[in-house]
Design an enzyme around this catalytic site. Structure first.
Site, mmCIF file in Angstrom:
data_model
loop_
_atom_site.group_PDB
_atom_site.id
_atom_site.type_symbol
_atom_site.label_atom_id
_atom_site.label_comp_id
_atom_site.label_asym_id
_atom_site.label_seq_id
_atom_site.Cartn_x
_atom_site.Cartn_y
_atom_site.Cartn_z
ATOM 1 N N HIS A 183 0.840 -1.199 0.000
ATOM 2 C CA HIS A 183 0.000 0.000 0.000
ATOM 3 C C HIS A 183 0.874 1.248 0.000
ATOM 4 O O HIS A 183 1.655 1.459 0.917
ATOM 5 C CB HIS A 183 -0.921 0.017 1.224
ATOM 6 N N TYR A 215 -9.156 5.252 7.734
ATOM 7 C CA TYR A 215 -9.377 5.565 9.154
ATOM 8 C C TYR A 215 -10.394 6.700 9.177
ATOM 9 O O TYR A 215 -10.167 7.735 8.538
ATOM 10 C CB TYR A 215 -8.087 6.041 9.815
ATOM 11 N N PRO A 258 -4.550 -0.042 18.910
ATOM 12 C CA PRO A 258 -4.312 -0.528 17.539
ATOM 13 C C PRO A 258 -4.322 0.557 16.462
ATOM 14 O O PRO A 258 -3.899 0.305 15.335
ATOM 15 C CB PRO A 258 -5.454 -1.518 17.313
ATOM 16 N N LYS A 270 0.879 -0.431 15.310
ATOM 17 C CA LYS A 270 2.302 -0.504 15.675
ATOM 18 C C LYS A 270 2.673 -1.762 16.471
ATOM 19 O O LYS A 270 3.864 -2.058 16.624
ATOM 20 C CB LYS A 270 2.687 0.729 16.519
ATOM 21 N N TYR A 325 4.135 6.268 10.349
ATOM 22 C CA TYR A 325 3.207 5.186 9.976
ATOM 23 C C TYR A 325 3.946 4.104 9.184
ATOM 24 O O TYR A 325 3.754 2.906 9.416
ATOM 25 C CB TYR A 325 2.035 5.741 9.150
HETATM 26 C C1 PHB Z 1 -6.256 -4.538 10.879
HETATM 27 O O1 PHB Z 1 -6.180 -4.796 9.671
HETATM 28 O O2 PHB Z 1 -6.734 -5.349 11.673
HETATM 29 C C2 PHB Z 1 -5.759 -3.216 11.341
HETATM 30 C C3 PHB Z 1 -5.193 -2.350 10.431
HETATM 31 C C4 PHB Z 1 -4.733 -1.120 10.858
HETATM 32 C C5 PHB Z 1 -4.845 -0.767 12.188
HETATM 33 C C6 PHB Z 1 -5.381 -1.660 13.103
HETATM 34 C C7 PHB Z 1 -5.849 -2.881 12.680
HETATM 35 O O3 PHB Z 1 -4.405 0.443 12.581
#
Ligand code: PHB
Ligand code: APR
Length: 386
Positions: A72, A200, A292, A296, A384
């Site tokens: 990505h 997000y 989450p 990280k 990130y």
């Molecule tokens: C996930 O794919 O479960 C996932 C992806 C990004 C995050 C947290 C969880 O920041």
């Protein structure tokens, strides 16, 4: 029985440490309280930083990841009705790899079986002893028999609830913690993702995340209350709430279906200091937890054990304790950076109970700064992508 390093916990931290030590000619035994199927059954995040991907490739563990993983080049962040894409390649010349933690764990398990590394599953009452002296050992029970494993070092890779951190006298360890007044309700579904990259989203009703595991399998989350019962969330209710939070355009593209996994996880920030107690080291979730947001957790575990493995390699190869002496300070610098980032992203995007309109405006200002300031977007993208 005797080995050089006893590793407690066969999650990604323990397995990767075992792999790195094996490559350096150091023998380790891993003690795990559960079975391999349990370890592989846990659904966890799936975003690998550029440095994690590079390491896995360097040590010969990246073959399946490079075929099945999804590179990505960016991420989307939505705030109410504004949806922005942050182009990592343009901002910092890096990308992330979408490859589930379960898959990383499976690759590590296969590699360990390949070189004949010893993992003792279903080990009960694992307890580290005498790590403040020159002859540490670990005891465990299996099939009614108590076993005693002598070693030079013990690596506590046993997660937040494991016995390693708990074995340290309270006066020798400090912990720093923040709990958040909400959780994430996650759903896994056998449907193509709503968008090519992660979204997000921050909405009046709360946070939402659109993630994925493959081109045909998606992972979605909505922020929920800590005391909520997963049984009260039918699939229909989940999809309706997700649609509301991700904005009209994404909602129109959302493909829904029956959930194949649904669970609620609390959010927590936690750091233990230091990470070394004589001949016992803490690494991964045993040492720290991040919420989450920002994904990280696994990446931090990878950075801990890389530093630890380098220190132990130096100890055995060069008879120098410099690396292990520096482990705690070195790993903690990176840990606190990840803590800051995960806390910041969590705070910017979630709805807090009793949040005032002033605080919502501040969240919007954070988002606008990312939109309007290239250096701010670059700082976000740099952390990130790792
Ligand atoms: C996930 O794919 O479960 C996932 C992806 C990004 C995050 C947290 C969880 O920041
Ligand atoms: N004895 C032996 N093993 C134990 C014990 C015990 N008493 N207690 C826990 N363990 C094992 C757990 O069963 C688990 O397999 O330790 C392992 C710890 O693994 P993880 O929880 O996956 O932690 P870690 O390897 O540090 O990985 C960090 O996992 O939780 C996520 O967000 C986190 O992605 C990050 C990654």
């Amino acid at each position: 029985m005797r080995t050089q390093v006893v590793i407690i916990g066969a999650g990604p931290a323990g397995l990767l440490l075992g792999h790195l030590l094996h490559r350096a000619g150091i023998e380790a035994v891993i003690l795990e309280q559960r079975g391999p199927d349990y370890v592989l059954g846990r659904v966890r995040a799936g975003v690998l930083e550029a440095g994690t991907r590079d390491l896995l490739n360097k040590i010969g563990l990246g073959t399946r990841m490079e075929v099945e993983g999804l590179v990505h080049d960016g991420v989307e962040i939505a705030f109410d009705d504004t949806r922005l894409r942050f182009d990592f390649r343009d901002l910092v010349g890096r990308a992330v790899m979408i490859y589930g933690q379960t898959e990383v764990t499976r690759d590590l398990m296969d590699a360990r079986a390949g070189f004949g590394g010893r993992t003792i599953y279903d080990a009960d009452s694992v307890t580290p002893h005498d790590f403040d002296g020159p002859k540490p050992y670990v005891t465990y029970h299996q099939n009614g028999i108590t076993h005693h494993l002598d070693c030079d070092f013990i690596a506590g890779c046993d997660g937040y609830h494991g016995p390693s951190r708990q074995a340290v006298p309270a006066a020798s360890i400090s912990s720093f913690e923040r709990t958040y007044p909400f959780g994430w309700l996650g759903v896994l579904v056998e449907k193509p993702p709503v968008a090519p990259e992660l979204i997000y989203a921050s909405h009046q009703n709360g946070f939402a995340l659109c993630s994925m595991r493959s081109p045909t399998r998606s992972r979605y989350y909505v922020q929920c209350g800590l005391d909520e019962d997963v049984g009260a969330w039918s699939d229909e209710r989940f999809w309706e709430e997700l649609r509301r939070r991700i904005g009209a355009e994404a909602a129109d593209n959302l493909q829904t279906g029956p959930s194949i996994e649904k669970s609620i996880a609390p959010l927590r920030s936690f750091v233990a200091e230091p990470l070394r107690f004589g001949r016992l080291f803490l690494a991964g979730d045993a040492a720290h937890i991040v919420p989450p947001t920002g994904a990280k957790g696994l990446n931090l575990a990878v950075s801990d054990v890389s530093i630890l493995a380098a220190g132990l390699t130096e100890f055995y190869a060069d008879h120098s304790a410099a690396g292990i002496d520096h482990y705690s300070a070195h790993a903690l610098r990176r840990i606190w950076q990840a803590e800051r980032f995960s806390w910041w992203m969590t705070t910017m995007l979630h709805r807090f109970p009793d949040m005032s309109t002033f605080e919502r405006r501040l969240q919007r200002a954070e988002f606008d700064l990312l939109r309007d300031s290239r250096p701010a977007a670059q700082a976000m993208a740099a952390v990130y992508t790792g």
